[in-house]
Design a protein around this motif. Structure first.
Motif, PDB file in Angstrom:
ATOM      1  N   ALA A  40       0.826  -1.205   0.000  1.00 50.99           N
ATOM      2  CA  ALA A  40       0.000   0.000   0.000  1.00 50.99           C
ATOM      3  C   ALA A  40       0.863   1.258   0.000  1.00 50.99           C
ATOM      4  CB  ALA A  40      -0.939  -0.004   1.207  1.00 50.99           C
ATOM      5  N   VAL A  41       1.946   1.229   0.759  1.00 49.97           N
ATOM      6  CA  VAL A  41       2.883   2.360   0.765  1.00 49.97           C
ATOM      7  C   VAL A  41       3.505   2.513  -0.615  1.00 49.97           C
ATOM      8  CG1 VAL A  41       5.053   3.242   1.699  1.00 49.97           C
ATOM      9  CG2 VAL A  41       3.362   2.211   3.233  1.00 49.97           C
ATOM     10  N   ALA A  42       3.948   1.404  -1.199  1.00 50.40           N
ATOM     11  CA  ALA A  42       4.557   1.451  -2.526  1.00 50.40           C
ATOM     12  C   ALA A  42       3.554   1.949  -3.567  1.00 50.40           C
ATOM     13  CB  ALA A  42       5.074   0.062  -2.907  1.00 50.40           C
ATOM     14  N   THR A  60       5.831   9.172   5.395  1.00 47.75           N
ATOM     15  CA  THR A  60       4.549   9.883   5.445  1.00 47.75           C
ATOM     16  C   THR A  60       3.424   8.992   4.934  1.00 47.75           C
ATOM     17  OG1 THR A  60       5.603  12.042   5.139  1.00 47.75           O
ATOM     18  CG2 THR A  60       3.259  11.878   4.586  1.00 47.75           C
ATOM     19  N   ALA A  61       3.660   8.297   3.838  1.00 50.26           N
ATOM     20  CA  ALA A  61       2.658   7.384   3.289  1.00 50.26           C
ATOM     21  C   ALA A  61       2.323   6.285   4.287  1.00 50.26           C
ATOM     22  CB  ALA A  61       3.158   6.783   1.984  1.00 50.26           C
ATOM     23  N   ALA A  62       3.334   5.799   4.983  1.00 49.61           N
ATOM     24  CA  ALA A  62       3.111   4.752   5.981  1.00 49.61           C
ATOM     25  C   ALA A  62       2.261   5.267   7.138  1.00 49.61           C
ATOM     26  CB  ALA A  62       4.448   4.228   6.501  1.00 49.61           C
ATOM     27  N   VAL A  87      10.586  -0.523  -0.960  1.00 52.49           N
ATOM     28  CA  VAL A  87      10.135   0.362   0.111  1.00 52.49           C
ATOM     29  C   VAL A  87      10.389  -0.266   1.476  1.00 52.49           C
ATOM     30  CG1 VAL A  87       8.068   1.364   1.175  1.00 52.49           C
ATOM     31  CG2 VAL A  87       8.426   1.576  -1.292  1.00 52.49           C
ATOM     32  N   ALA A  88      10.262  -1.590   1.545  1.00 57.62           N
ATOM     33  CA  ALA A  88      10.365  -2.292   2.819  1.00 57.62           C
ATOM     34  C   ALA A  88      11.745  -2.229   3.453  1.00 57.62           C
ATOM     35  CB  ALA A  88       9.946  -3.752   2.654  1.00 57.62           C
ATOM     36  N   ALA A  92      12.535   3.723   8.535  1.00 61.51           N
ATOM     37  CA  ALA A  92      11.450   4.548   9.073  1.00 61.51           C
ATOM     38  C   ALA A  92      10.084   3.982   8.693  1.00 61.51           C
ATOM     39  CB  ALA A  92      11.584   5.992   8.564  1.00 61.51           C
ATOM     40  N   VAL A  93       9.970   3.448   7.494  1.00 61.62           N
ATOM     41  CA  VAL A  93       8.719   2.835   7.046  1.00 61.62           C
ATOM     42  C   VAL A  93       8.427   1.604   7.887  1.00 61.62           C
ATOM     43  CG1 VAL A  93       7.588   1.597   5.142  1.00 61.62           C
ATOM     44  CG2 VAL A  93       8.871   3.704   4.689  1.00 61.62           C
TER      45      VAL A  93
END
Length: 215
Positions: A40-42, A60-62, A87-88, A92-93
């Protein structure tokens, strides 16, 4: 039955998602595919044309993600899975999403969480930890079969290369690498159909619960 938390880890294509759904239904537990949160973040990053290595935007997206509003059908696209693996690796994510995942896990009556680091990082206190694996070739064949079942076409060698690349990224990252917890039960599904894997997992969970009730 008291609250029960089941952690399922393993590489892509080992059968974690299907097994998690079956176990959640069988034991009447909440279900969270933590991989979807990274997808979902990606997906948000791709939608807004943001570089996947933009740590600030990804964090921020996370933070804005609602775990209850993830669309599995949209997020299941292969390209999103590749982007999610990139992204993983952003610490921070992972920190933001792990906090959200832990909050979900604490919700009664219990939960099944599947992902890459549930038993080692997200929920090391889980009642039962399962680590599913299968050879890269078997996982690639399964992925190809899924694509063809939906009427699509794909190249086996390309799928295999993608899986091997994702494995290397997931296992080699510095933050929360993919590996079995020391007390995880290992299930190699290379030669198992889903029913066999499900029955083996149910036996492991019930044995663990019976031992816990005797303490």
């Amino acid at each position: 039955m008291p609250d029960l938390l089941i952690a399922i880890d393993g590489p892509a294509g080992a059968g974690k998602g299907t097994l998690a759904r079956r176990l959640a239904d069988h034991f009447h537990l909440n279900l969270l595919d933590t991989g979807l949160s990274y997808r979902a973040v990606a997906h948000r990053m791709l939608t807004y044309g943001l570089p996947l290595d933009n740590a600030s935007a990804a964090e921020t997206a996370a933070r804005q993600l609602d775990l209850g509003a993830m669309d599995r059908e949209v997020l299941s696209a292969h390209a999103i899975g590749e982007a999610a693996s990139q992204v993983a690796v952003i610490p921070a994510v992972r920190r933001v999403l792990v906090d959200k995942q832990r909050e979900f896990a604490r919700t009664p009556p219990g939960a099944v969480l599947d992902g890459r680091d549930i038993g080692t990082v997200v929920c090391p206190y889980a009642d039962v930890k399962l680590y599913l694996t299968a050879s890269a070739e078997v996982r690639a064949r399964r992925r190809l079969a899924e694509i063809e079942a939906r009427g699509g076409t794909a190249d086996f060698e390309r799928i295999l290369a993608d899986i091997e690349r994702r494995d290397a990224r997931d296992m080699g990252r510095a933050d929360s690498p993919l590996l079995p917890a020391p007390d995880a039960h290992l299930l190699d599904t290379s030669e198992m159909d889903i029913e066999t894997a499900f029955q083996a997992a149910v036996t492991l969970v019930e044995t663990s619960m019976a031992a816990r009730s005797e303490d």
